[in-house]
Design an enzyme around this catalytic site. Structure first.
Site, PDB file in Angstrom:
ATOM      1  N   PHE A 113       0.809  -1.288   0.073  1.00  0.00           N
ATOM      2  CA  PHE A 113       0.059  -0.110   0.143  1.00  0.00           C
ATOM      3  C   PHE A 113       0.705   1.122  -0.192  1.00  0.00           C
ATOM      4  CE2 PHE A 113      -4.828  -0.880   0.551  1.00  0.00           C
ATOM      5  CZ  PHE A 113      -4.660  -2.293   0.368  1.00  0.00           C
TER       6      PHE A 113
ATOM      7  N   GLY B 154      -9.842   0.742   4.010  1.00  0.00           N
ATOM      8  CA  GLY B 154      -9.381   1.239   5.467  1.00  0.00           C
ATOM      9  C   GLY B 154      -8.162   1.168   5.700  1.00  0.00           C
ATOM     10  N   GLN B 155      -7.082   1.030   4.922  1.00  0.00           N
ATOM     11  CA  GLN B 155      -5.652   0.934   5.260  1.00  0.00           C
ATOM     12  C   GLN B 155      -5.229   2.391   5.893  1.00  0.00           C
ATOM     13  OE1 GLN B 155      -4.322  -1.916   5.298  1.00  0.00           O
ATOM     14  NE2 GLN B 155      -5.627  -3.048   3.856  1.00  0.00           N
ATOM     15  N   LYS B 156      -4.608   2.496   6.653  1.00  0.00           N
ATOM     16  CA  LYS B 156      -3.858   3.805   7.205  1.00  0.00           C
ATOM     17  C   LYS B 156      -3.492   4.658   6.041  1.00  0.00           C
ATOM     18  CE  LYS B 156      -1.535   3.073  11.178  1.00  0.00           C
ATOM     19  NZ  LYS B 156      -0.076   2.685  11.553  1.00  0.00           N
TER      20      LYS B 156
ATOM     21  N   LEU C 215      -4.843   4.858   3.341  1.00  0.00           N
ATOM     22  CA  LEU C 215      -5.867   5.338   2.272  1.00  0.00           C
ATOM     23  C   LEU C 215      -6.913   6.222   3.094  1.00  0.00           C
ATOM     24  CD1 LEU C 215      -6.853   1.883   0.753  1.00  0.00           C
ATOM     25  CD2 LEU C 215      -5.575   3.643  -0.365  1.00  0.00           C
TER      26      LEU C 215
END
Lengths: 344, 184
Positions: A318, B69-71, B73
């Site tokens: 990510f 919901g990743q940090k 994002l």
């Protein structure tokens, strides 16, 4: 004469016409009146109909609500084995009532609608409260049985996880005590749990140093937090495994989803049916899961996890969204560096 | 006829509502969305970006936005706030270690001006796990009772079994309907 006659005849016609005209007018007035009356009647009938359906609604809503409240009040006398069913029926009836309210929203005056909705919300809350009062979550019962289970493992492992778990309760980031199935705050130990303890349960591992954790079975989910120099082995997990703040660890896992956060210098031997993701990580290396144990196939069958599909080398970072270059945070563990067989 | 009335009338015709589904990563947002839509839930990967689904429910057209919901994002969540009718906050009831994070993120959303009119539904998800917290425990942990600015409800549910998903959605639709769509 001709003139007179003519005049006369003209007058007669006028009078005839006039009376005919008046008749027509009277007739029309009568028709108009009857029509008006008819319409009034219809109108009042219609408004009566609406009032009727509102009244109908209020009556049936009230009786159903009363009925629900009575059965809720009687919850205490329901046999404990039938309680779950009892509450399920109650919630079903409430949602049915809710649907009835929304279907009736068309003709209900706003005030009645609001009142009905408020009553429903409070009823729902009451049911939930009662449910939690009479049907406390299993884990309270589960906790005591787990102590027994832990004692059984003491023979082979000699752990003190139950006591140490209590100590770690005061840790500031663990606001709420962890669930019953866990290993917390231990070091230099081999910790093991078997299928009868962990199948379909969720497991927490936290604050472990220099430990080997063996989870033989098919748990539903695993949360791991703050592990150092540990080796973690787990049977197939049909849900997700969530890992954060770990360093210098080796993980050997099979699961549907794998989420790795803030973890460094660790090796992952994984079987993942969707895709693993990493965030705030570096020095992560991946290899396919190569751990086998007796009864593993049964655990796969129990978990429902596909044994064929394994996307171990498809990892989303990510923090690295560029498609044309590989993320510097993870790589594939070279075959020569992989552990071929696990002596555990 | 004020502008608001015109807007209301326009919305009423379409009966279209926009639902924004947020929560920490691993809460089960995408699973809820897919289960609600009747799709397969065994192949879901962590959401990198967002999913949007439009579906019909009880005569309403629901546009459901499911944002990862990743940090990394969460800072993009703000891009989805505009004209949101309801916020669906999804909680992993078994994730006891991140409840304070969960509370912090939720309360930071509630002060957002662009979400000020929105209905709030909290899904206490993963009730199928034996170690999950109850809806009441989540309610206390997230301090929901302090929320006075939004209509809210907490609903325990399980996206895996599908339990109570409809209940929650029905409540959301009803609450929006009673707020926005004027009854003739």
């Amino acid at each position: 004469m001709a003139d007179w006659q003519g005049n006369y005849s003209v007058t007669t016609t006028t009078e005839d016409q006039m009376s005919a005209f008046t008749d027509k007018l009277i007739k029309r007035e009568e028709e108009r009146q009857t029509q008006l009356q008819k319409r009034r009647l219809e109108e009042s009938e219609q408004s009566f109909k609406i009032q009727d359906s509102v009244r109908n609604f209020l009556d049936s809503f009230k009786s159903e609500r009363r009925d629900l409240e009575t059965s809720l009040a009687e919850s205490k006398s329901v046999e404990s084995s039938k309680l779950v069913e009892h509450f399920d029926i109650l919630s079903q009836r409430v949602s049915k009532l809710q649907r009835y309210v929304s279907e009736s929203a068309m003709f209900l005056p706003p005030y009645e609608l609001k009142t009905a909705q408020n009553l429903l919300t409070s009823l729902q809350a009451k049911i939930q409260e009662k449910r939690e009062e009479l049907l406390p979550k299993k884990r309270f019962a589960f906790k005591s049985s787990n102590k027994k289970a832990d004692k059984r493992t003491v023979v082979s492992v000699g752990n003190k996880s139950e006591e140490t778990a209590k100590d770690s309760k005061s840790e500031d980031d663990l606001v709420i005590e962890l669930a019953a199935c866990k290993f917390v705050g231990t070091s230099n130990k081999t910790l093991q749990k078997n299928g009868n303890e962990i199948n379909q349960k969720d497991i927490a591992l936290a604050n472990l140093t220099d430990c080997v954790v063996l989870l033989y079975g098919a748990p539903s989910a695993i949360h791991m937090n703050k592990l150092k120099n540990c080796k973690i082995f787990s049977g197939p997990v049909p849900g997700s495994i969530f890992i954060r703040d770990c360093t210098n660890c080796t993980f050997v896992l099979a699961c549907q989803q794998l989420r790795i956060h803030s973890t460094t210098n660790s090796h992952f031997y994984i079987h993942v049916t969707s895709k693993a993701i990493i965030e705030d990580c570096n020095g992560i290396k991946f290899a396919p899961c190569n751990w086998t144990y007796d009864g593993q196939d049964e655990d796969y069958a129990l978990s429902g996890l596909s044994k064929e599909r394994n996307n171990w080398d498809s990892v989303d970072d990510f923090d690295w969204l560029a498609a044309d270059a590989h993320s510097p945070n993870w790589s594939i563990l070279d075959e020569s560096e992989r552990v071929a067989s696990w002596n555990v | 006829m004020g502008l608001l009335t015109i807007l209301k009338k326009m919305k009423q015709k379409e009966k279209e509502v926009r639902l924004l589904m947020l929560g920490l990563d691993n809460a089960g947002k995408t699973t809820i969305l897919k289960k609600f839509n009747g799709e397969d839930i065994d192949t879901i990967s962590p959401t990198l970006g967002f999913n949007i689904k439009t579906l019909e429910h009880r005569g309403f057209k629901l546009n459901i936005w499911d944002v990862g919901g990743q940090k990394s994002l969460r800072s993009y969540w703000r891009n989805y706030f505009e004209s949101t009718d309801a916020l669906i906050w999804v909680v992993d009831s078994a994730d006891r270690m991140r409840l304070s994070d969960c509370k912090k993120e939720l309360h930071s959303l509630l002060v957002e001006e662009r979400l000020s009119g929105a209905t709030l539904l909290v899904f206490a998800n993963k009730q199928d796990l034996p170690g999950s917290l109850t809806a009441r425990e989540i309610r206390e942990a997230l301090d929901l009772d302090s929320i006075k600015t939004h209509h809210w409800l907490i609903q325990d549910c399980s996206a895996v079994t599908g339990a109570n998903l409809l209940n929650g959605m029905d409540w959301v639709v009803n609450d929006i309907a009673s707020r926005i769509f004027t009854m003739d």
